[in-house]
Design a protein around this motif. Structure first.
Motif, PDB file in Angstrom:
ATOM      1  N   HIS A 114      60.070 -32.438  28.194  1.00  0.00           N
ATOM      2  CA  HIS A 114      60.970 -31.390  28.694  1.00  0.00           C
ATOM      3  C   HIS A 114      60.210 -30.475  29.643  1.00  0.00           C
ATOM      4  O   HIS A 114      59.095 -30.041  29.348  1.00  0.00           O
ATOM      5  CB  HIS A 114      61.530 -30.576  27.526  1.00  0.00           C
ATOM      6  CG  HIS A 114      62.296 -29.363  27.973  1.00  0.00           C
ATOM      7  ND1 HIS A 114      63.641 -29.405  28.269  1.00  0.00           N
ATOM      8  CD2 HIS A 114      61.903 -28.078  28.187  1.00  0.00           C
ATOM      9  CE1 HIS A 114      64.039 -28.208  28.636  1.00  0.00           C
ATOM     10  NE2 HIS A 114      63.014 -27.387  28.596  1.00  0.00           N
ATOM     11  N   LYS A 115      60.815 -30.195  30.771  1.00  0.00           N
ATOM     12  CA  LYS A 115      60.209 -29.300  31.750  1.00  0.00           C
ATOM     13  C   LYS A 115      61.232 -28.259  32.193  1.00  0.00           C
ATOM     14  O   LYS A 115      62.407 -28.573  32.381  1.00  0.00           O
ATOM     15  CB  LYS A 115      59.704 -30.084  32.964  1.00  0.00           C
ATOM     16  CG  LYS A 115      58.490 -30.960  32.654  1.00  0.00           C
ATOM     17  CD  LYS A 115      58.019 -31.694  33.900  1.00  0.00           C
ATOM     18  CE  LYS A 115      56.732 -32.451  33.641  1.00  0.00           C
ATOM     19  NZ  LYS A 115      56.879 -33.446  32.564  1.00  0.00           N
ATOM     20  N   SER A 116      60.758 -27.033  32.351  1.00  0.00           N
ATOM     21  CA  SER A 116      61.652 -25.943  32.738  1.00  0.00           C
ATOM     22  C   SER A 116      62.034 -26.002  34.208  1.00  0.00           C
ATOM     23  O   SER A 116      63.115 -25.545  34.589  1.00  0.00           O
ATOM     24  CB  SER A 116      60.995 -24.580  32.428  1.00  0.00           C
ATOM     25  OG  SER A 116      60.847 -24.407  31.032  1.00  0.00           O
ATOM     26  N   PHE A 170      65.553 -27.627  35.541  1.00  0.00           N
ATOM     27  CA  PHE A 170      66.285 -27.984  34.324  1.00  0.00           C
ATOM     28  C   PHE A 170      67.784 -28.088  34.594  1.00  0.00           C
ATOM     29  O   PHE A 170      68.488 -28.859  33.948  1.00  0.00           O
ATOM     30  CB  PHE A 170      65.990 -26.979  33.197  1.00  0.00           C
ATOM     31  CG  PHE A 170      66.749 -25.682  33.278  1.00  0.00           C
ATOM     32  CD1 PHE A 170      67.958 -25.523  32.616  1.00  0.00           C
ATOM     33  CD2 PHE A 170      66.245 -24.620  34.016  1.00  0.00           C
ATOM     34  CE1 PHE A 170      68.658 -24.329  32.680  1.00  0.00           C
ATOM     35  CE2 PHE A 170      66.937 -23.427  34.093  1.00  0.00           C
ATOM     36  CZ  PHE A 170      68.138 -23.276  33.420  1.00  0.00           C
ATOM     37  N   THR A 190      68.589 -29.857  26.715  1.00  0.00           N
ATOM     38  CA  THR A 190      67.868 -29.263  27.846  1.00  0.00           C
ATOM     39  C   THR A 190      68.297 -27.813  28.043  1.00  0.00           C
ATOM     40  O   THR A 190      67.453 -26.919  28.272  1.00  0.00           O
ATOM     41  CB  THR A 190      68.138 -30.066  29.129  1.00  0.00           C
ATOM     42  OG1 THR A 190      67.762 -31.431  28.932  1.00  0.00           O
ATOM     43  CG2 THR A 190      67.355 -29.503  30.304  1.00  0.00           C
ATOM     44  N   GLU A 239      65.985 -24.309  27.111  1.00  0.00           N
ATOM     45  CA  GLU A 239      65.732 -23.244  28.089  1.00  0.00           C
ATOM     46  C   GLU A 239      66.207 -21.882  27.575  1.00  0.00           C
ATOM     47  O   GLU A 239      65.522 -20.879  27.728  1.00  0.00           O
ATOM     48  CB  GLU A 239      66.432 -23.574  29.407  1.00  0.00           C
ATOM     49  CG  GLU A 239      65.715 -24.611  30.232  1.00  0.00           C
ATOM     50  CD  GLU A 239      64.278 -24.207  30.541  1.00  0.00           C
ATOM     51  OE1 GLU A 239      64.074 -23.097  31.083  1.00  0.00           O
ATOM     52  OE2 GLU A 239      63.370 -24.982  30.225  1.00  0.00           O
ATOM     53  N   LYS A 249      63.680 -20.824  24.776  1.00  0.00           N
ATOM     54  CA  LYS A 249      62.264 -21.130  24.994  1.00  0.00           C
ATOM     55  C   LYS A 249      61.329 -20.009  24.565  1.00  0.00           C
ATOM     56  O   LYS A 249      60.152 -20.258  24.264  1.00  0.00           O
ATOM     57  CB  LYS A 249      62.015 -21.489  26.462  1.00  0.00           C
ATOM     58  CG  LYS A 249      62.292 -20.370  27.458  1.00  0.00           C
ATOM     59  CD  LYS A 249      62.045 -20.869  28.878  1.00  0.00           C
ATOM     60  CE  LYS A 249      62.349 -19.781  29.907  1.00  0.00           C
ATOM     61  NZ  LYS A 249      62.134 -20.289  31.291  1.00  0.00           N
TER      62      LYS A 249
END
Length: 331
Positions: free
Chosen positions: A58-60, A63, A113, A117, A120
């Protein structure tokens, strides 16, 4: 470009093969003990482990594009399935915001996802415990079903959060540090649990409902309690760790590359199985031991075939439309 870690590609390709085998096995669970055994064994870990890997990467950044991409693939799957049903003169089922079939995974990834976010900055350990507790008690809520993919969203979200907490490189370091011990323990555990699954199948098979993450029917409410869900969580974690311990780290010709194309297999495998089923009688094939083996070899061949470049579309096209940076023209 970020360097890929071949271990995760190897693991993903193994999992996508298990997914195809599991979907094939499900068709014969009413007539075959082997099919029931395979279905139970595979569903005890394959989707939670897939979701864990998704959380791991997972990457911000971008997103929003990832959410749109997952939703686009999910709806494309739905429409493709409807088109196929129309061509083969089958009954057509289309539900905009509900699905118990294959497209649910894409929509759940979109939800995860977004949640990851929004949350987070929160305590992830607390969130995992909270969702585990929630999953233990949704069994008693008859309103929880496939609508908005709510049941699976709640049940599998702890695995996504576990992935977010961990790091791909850290997992690899731990695997290398306990390489031999991990393989020995994993081999022992899998031998024991698969032995129990097969020879005590009637005792374990009812847990398949909990492993799928789907809501159970009102008639089954009295058959399960929160401890059953906790048992399934524990078994899933042990199965997943064992599989991870046994998967090779090094680059494997073909497999490591095919592991990058699992979304293609996810998208096309069920329509392809249905098309093949119009020319080959799977039930007749399955009635013979050699035919049964051939049936599951077909799952492996399908996974390899759909990992080829020709099946990159329309997924690659959708990805390009969403992730291509929009050029701003200044006056």
């Amino acid at each position: 470009m970020e360097k890929r870690i071949t271990f995760w590609d190897n693991l993903k390709f193994l999992l996508i093969i298990f997914m195809v085998i599991g979907h094939l096995a499900y068709e014969f669970t009413d007539i075959s003990k082997t099919a029931r055994f395979l279905y139970l064994s595979i569903y005890s870990f394959h989707m939670p482990l897939f979701i864990f890997i998704s959380g791991l990467f997972h990457k911000s950044d971008k997103f929003k594009q990832h959410i749109l991409f997952y939703i686009s693939i999910g709806f494309s799957q739905k429409m493709f399935n409807v088109l196929l049903a129309f061509l083969f003169h089958e009954s057509i089922h289309f539900k905009l915001l509900s699905d118990g079939g294959i497209p649910w995974f894409m929509f759940v990834l979109a939800i995860y996802t977004l949640l990851a976010e929004l949350l987070k900055d929160q305590n992830h350990t607390y969130l995992i415990l909270a969702f585990v507790c929630l999953a233990c008690f949704i069994t008693y809520d008859s309103s929880i079903n496939d609508y908005l993919y709510l049941s699976r969203t709640i049940v599998f979200f702890p695995f996504y959060l576990l992935g977010v907490i961990c790091q791909p490189e850290r997992c690899l370091v731990i695997k290398q540090k306990f390489f031999l011990q991990g393989k020995i323990l994993a081999s022992i555990f899998l031998t024991v649990i698969l032995f129990l699954f097969y020879f005590k199948l009637n005792s374990f098979y009812p847990f398949r409902y909990l492993f799928t993450g789907r809501a159970i029917s009102p008639e089954q409410f009295n058959d399960y309690n929160p401890l059953h869900r906790l048992f399934c969580y524990g078994l899933t974690i042990c199965m997943s760790l064992s599989i991870m311990a046994l998967v090779p780290i090094k680059h494997l010709t073909g497999i490591s590359h095919w592991g990058r194309k699992t979304i293609n297999v996810l998208f096309y495998h069920w329509p392809l199985i249905k098309i093949i089923g119009h020319f080959i009688s799977f039930k007749q094939l399955y009635q013979h031991p050699i035919g049964m083996v051939s049936y599951y070899l077909i799952a492996i061949l399908i996974s390899i075939l759909l990992s080829q470049k020709i099946f990159d579309y329309p997924i690659l096209w959708i990805r390009k439309q969403i992730f291509t940076t929009k050029k701003v023209i200044s006056n």
